[in-house]
Write a protein that holds these residues in place. Structure first.
Motif, PDB file in Angstrom:
ATOM      1  N   ALA A   1      65.298  42.947  45.980  1.00  0.00           N
ATOM      2  CA  ALA A   1      63.932  43.473  45.925  1.00  0.00           C
ATOM      3  C   ALA A   1      63.892  44.937  46.368  1.00  0.00           C
ATOM      4  O   ALA A   1      63.157  45.749  45.788  1.00  0.00           O
ATOM      5  CB  ALA A   1      63.007  42.629  46.799  1.00  0.00           C
ATOM      6  N   PHE A   2      64.689  45.292  47.374  1.00  0.00           N
ATOM      7  CA  PHE A   2      64.775  46.698  47.783  1.00  0.00           C
ATOM      8  C   PHE A   2      65.379  47.542  46.660  1.00  0.00           C
ATOM      9  O   PHE A   2      64.912  48.651  46.379  1.00  0.00           O
ATOM     10  CB  PHE A   2      65.613  46.839  49.056  1.00  0.00           C
ATOM     11  N   HIS A   3      66.418  47.012  46.010  1.00  0.00           N
ATOM     12  CA  HIS A   3      67.030  47.738  44.892  1.00  0.00           C
ATOM     13  C   HIS A   3      66.031  47.908  43.746  1.00  0.00           C
ATOM     14  O   HIS A   3      65.984  48.968  43.107  1.00  0.00           O
ATOM     15  CB  HIS A   3      68.265  46.992  44.393  1.00  0.00           C
ATOM     16  N   ALA A   4      65.248  46.864  43.489  1.00  0.00           N
ATOM     17  CA  ALA A   4      64.270  46.926  42.401  1.00  0.00           C
ATOM     18  C   ALA A   4      63.194  47.966  42.682  1.00  0.00           C
ATOM     19  O   ALA A   4      62.612  48.537  41.751  1.00  0.00           O
ATOM     20  CB  ALA A   4      63.633  45.551  42.191  1.00  0.00           C
ATOM     21  N   TRP A   5      62.924  48.216  43.957  1.00  0.00           N
ATOM     22  CA  TRP A   5      61.938  49.246  44.308  1.00  0.00           C
ATOM     23  C   TRP A   5      62.545  50.644  44.207  1.00  0.00           C
ATOM     24  O   TRP A   5      61.943  51.551  43.629  1.00  0.00           O
ATOM     25  CB  TRP A   5      61.407  49.018  45.725  1.00  0.00           C
ATOM     26  N   SER A   6      63.736  50.829  44.761  1.00  0.00           N
ATOM     27  CA  SER A   6      64.316  52.173  44.849  1.00  0.00           C
ATOM     28  C   SER A   6      65.033  52.614  43.579  1.00  0.00           C
ATOM     29  O   SER A   6      65.015  53.806  43.230  1.00  0.00           O
ATOM     30  CB  SER A   6      65.292  52.249  46.024  1.00  0.00           C
ATOM     31  N   GLY A   7      65.669  51.671  42.869  1.00  0.00           N
ATOM     32  CA  GLY A   7      66.460  52.029  41.699  1.00  0.00           C
ATOM     33  C   GLY A   7      65.699  52.812  40.643  1.00  0.00           C
ATOM     34  O   GLY A   7      66.162  53.877  40.195  1.00  0.00           O
ATOM     35  N   PRO A   8      64.522  52.353  40.207  1.00  0.00           N
ATOM     36  CA  PRO A   8      63.775  53.092  39.185  1.00  0.00           C
ATOM     37  C   PRO A   8      63.371  54.500  39.624  1.00  0.00           C
ATOM     38  O   PRO A   8      63.303  55.415  38.793  1.00  0.00           O
ATOM     39  CB  PRO A   8      62.538  52.207  38.954  1.00  0.00           C
ATOM     40  N   ILE A   9      63.103  54.690  40.912  1.00  0.00           N
ATOM     41  CA  ILE A   9      62.750  56.027  41.398  1.00  0.00           C
ATOM     42  C   ILE A   9      63.956  56.953  41.292  1.00  0.00           C
ATOM     43  O   ILE A   9      63.841  58.102  40.847  1.00  0.00           O
ATOM     44  CB  ILE A   9      62.246  55.958  42.853  1.00  0.00           C
ATOM     45  N   ILE A  10      65.119  56.451  41.681  1.00  0.00           N
ATOM     46  CA  ILE A  10      66.344  57.249  41.588  1.00  0.00           C
ATOM     47  C   ILE A  10      66.650  57.569  40.124  1.00  0.00           C
ATOM     48  O   ILE A  10      66.983  58.714  39.775  1.00  0.00           O
ATOM     49  CB  ILE A  10      67.513  56.502  42.249  1.00  0.00           C
TER      50      ILE A  10
ATOM     51  N   GLN B   1      66.283  66.091  38.513  1.00  0.00           N
ATOM     52  CA  GLN B   1      66.014  66.383  39.927  1.00  0.00           C
ATOM     53  C   GLN B   1      67.119  65.869  40.837  1.00  0.00           C
ATOM     54  O   GLN B   1      67.307  66.385  41.940  1.00  0.00           O
ATOM     55  CB  GLN B   1      64.669  65.766  40.325  1.00  0.00           C
ATOM     56  N   PHE B   2      67.819  64.822  40.399  1.00  0.00           N
ATOM     57  CA  PHE B   2      68.925  64.252  41.151  1.00  0.00           C
ATOM     58  C   PHE B   2      70.194  64.328  40.310  1.00  0.00           C
ATOM     59  O   PHE B   2      70.143  64.268  39.075  1.00  0.00           O
ATOM     60  CB  PHE B   2      68.659  62.787  41.519  1.00  0.00           C
ATOM     61  N   GLN B   3      71.315  64.432  40.993  1.00  0.00           N
ATOM     62  CA  GLN B   3      72.607  64.471  40.310  1.00  0.00           C
ATOM     63  C   GLN B   3      72.871  63.135  39.620  1.00  0.00           C
ATOM     64  O   GLN B   3      72.568  62.072  40.166  1.00  0.00           O
ATOM     65  CB  GLN B   3      73.709  64.761  41.332  1.00  0.00           C
ATOM     66  N   GLN B   4      73.440  63.201  38.419  1.00  0.00           N
ATOM     67  CA  GLN B   4      73.753  61.989  37.671  1.00  0.00           C
ATOM     68  C   GLN B   4      74.950  61.274  38.294  1.00  0.00           C
ATOM     69  O   GLN B   4      76.047  61.816  38.365  1.00  0.00           O
ATOM     70  CB  GLN B   4      74.073  62.339  36.215  1.00  0.00           C
ATOM     71  N   ARG B   5      74.715  60.065  38.762  1.00  0.00           N
ATOM     72  CA  ARG B   5      75.762  59.221  39.336  1.00  0.00           C
ATOM     73  C   ARG B   5      75.357  57.767  39.152  1.00  0.00           C
ATOM     74  O   ARG B   5      74.178  57.482  38.931  1.00  0.00           O
ATOM     75  CB  ARG B   5      75.951  59.517  40.833  1.00  0.00           C
ATOM     76  N   PRO B   6      76.287  56.825  39.262  1.00  0.00           N
ATOM     77  CA  PRO B   6      75.894  55.408  39.190  1.00  0.00           C
ATOM     78  C   PRO B   6      74.863  55.090  40.273  1.00  0.00           C
ATOM     79  O   PRO B   6      75.053  55.443  41.446  1.00  0.00           O
ATOM     80  CB  PRO B   6      77.213  54.664  39.424  1.00  0.00           C
ATOM     81  N   VAL B   7      73.784  54.434  39.877  1.00  0.00           N
ATOM     82  CA  VAL B   7      72.682  54.193  40.805  1.00  0.00           C
ATOM     83  C   VAL B   7      73.131  53.376  42.014  1.00  0.00           C
ATOM     84  O   VAL B   7      72.749  53.673  43.155  1.00  0.00           O
ATOM     85  CB  VAL B   7      71.513  53.490  40.081  1.00  0.00           C
ATOM     86  N   MET B   8      73.949  52.349  41.798  1.00  0.00           N
ATOM     87  CA  MET B   8      74.376  51.529  42.928  1.00  0.00           C
ATOM     88  C   MET B   8      75.242  52.325  43.899  1.00  0.00           C
ATOM     89  O   MET B   8      75.205  52.090  45.110  1.00  0.00           O
ATOM     90  CB  MET B   8      75.126  50.292  42.432  1.00  0.00           C
ATOM     91  N   GLU B   9      76.007  53.274  43.379  1.00  0.00           N
ATOM     92  CA  GLU B   9      76.797  54.144  44.251  1.00  0.00           C
ATOM     93  C   GLU B   9      75.877  55.014  45.106  1.00  0.00           C
ATOM     94  O   GLU B   9      76.120  55.224  46.301  1.00  0.00           O
ATOM     95  CB  GLU B   9      77.711  55.024  43.402  1.00  0.00           C
ATOM     96  N   VAL B  10      74.804  55.507  44.489  1.00  0.00           N
ATOM     97  CA  VAL B  10      73.830  56.319  45.220  1.00  0.00           C
ATOM     98  C   VAL B  10      73.151  55.491  46.306  1.00  0.00           C
ATOM     99  O   VAL B  10      73.010  55.933  47.456  1.00  0.00           O
ATOM    100  CB  VAL B  10      72.776  56.897  44.252  1.00  0.00           C
ATOM    101  N   ILE B  11      72.734  54.278  45.957  1.00  0.00           N
ATOM    102  CA  ILE B  11      72.063  53.408  46.927  1.00  0.00           C
ATOM    103  C   ILE B  11      72.987  53.095  48.098  1.00  0.00           C
ATOM    104  O   ILE B  11      72.562  53.080  49.263  1.00  0.00           O
ATOM    105  CB  ILE B  11      71.577  52.117  46.243  1.00  0.00           C
ATOM    106  N   LEU B  12      74.270  52.883  47.814  1.00  0.00           N
ATOM    107  CA  LEU B  12      75.231  52.609  48.884  1.00  0.00           C
ATOM    108  C   LEU B  12      75.321  53.790  49.843  1.00  0.00           C
ATOM    109  O   LEU B  12      75.313  53.618  51.067  1.00  0.00           O
ATOM    110  CB  LEU B  12      76.603  52.302  48.285  1.00  0.00           C
TER     111      LEU B  12
END
Length: 208
Positions: free
Chosen positions: A136-145, A153-164
């Motif tokens: 649920a936290f990933h579902a909230w933050s992932g789309p914003i990233i 606005q943000f560097q292109q990287r795998p989203v899960m890597e960014v969240i980690l």
């Protein structure tokens, strides 16, 4: 049916009373010595009643941790408006860190439940509950990233890597905040909040 509903509401109120009593007793460095008997006494129920709601002290503490993180997730949904991704995450980082400041009574419970020895003996149902909350936290933050990346606005990287990476930085800031009395010359909690927030945003932008 009405009587059954009343019994269910009474059961739920009693459960919340037990959780609140446990939190009050476990909010100090001596939390590990707290017994189920003491929790029952604080909640003004019998020890057997505690076990009708929770299979063990560990389950009780796990449920407290889940209450803490569900409150954090609810705050993000309720208080962070849609809009510019960097502005959204700046607000989210700051408010989430201040949430930890404002709810410091959960410190020892959360730290305990995140220990590897606790996770290894956690029941499968608890792990499933936590994984659902994590998603649920990933579902909230992932789309914003992702929105920030698509707008450049943000560097292109795998989203899960960014969240980690964000999680690692965030947890480090929380550790400093919750141990603030033991840190010297590191600034007050608000300094930690501001520094960590800007550091995480710089990482998202890919600043050297």
């Amino acid at each position: 049916m009405a009587q059954q509903d009343r019994k269910q509401r009474a059961f739920e109120r009693r459960e919340q009373d037990i959780l609140t009593a446990a939190l009050e007793l476990c909010a100090t460095p001596r939390w590990e010595s707290v017994t189920v008997e003491q929790i029952a006494e604080r909640a003004e129920v019998g020890k057997g009643t505690v076990y009708k709601h929770f299979s063990s002290k560990d389950e009780l503490l796990f449920r407290l941790m889940m209450r803490f993180y569900r409150g954090l997730l609810r705050m993000l949904h309720d208080e962070i408006p849609e809009g510019d991704p960097p502005a959204q995450l700046r607000a989210a980082f700051g408010r989430a860190l201040r949430y930890h400041i404002d709810h410091g009574e959960y410190r020892y419970v959360v730290e305990y439940c995140e220990r590897i020895d606790f996770k290894l003996r956690a029941q499968p149902a608890w792990r499933e509950d936590f994984m659902q909350l994590d998603h649920a936290f990933h579902a909230w933050s992932g789309p914003i990233i992702e929105a920030g990346m698509s707008r450049g606005q943000f560097q292109q990287r795998p989203v899960m890597e960014v969240i980690l990476g964000l999680r690692a930085c965030f947890k480090g800031a929380v550790a400093m905040i919750w141990a603030s009395d033991n840190w010297c010359s590191m600034g007050d909690n608000e300094t930690v909040v501001m520094a960590a927030t800007e550091f995480m945003l710089a990482g998202l932008r890919g600043c050297p």
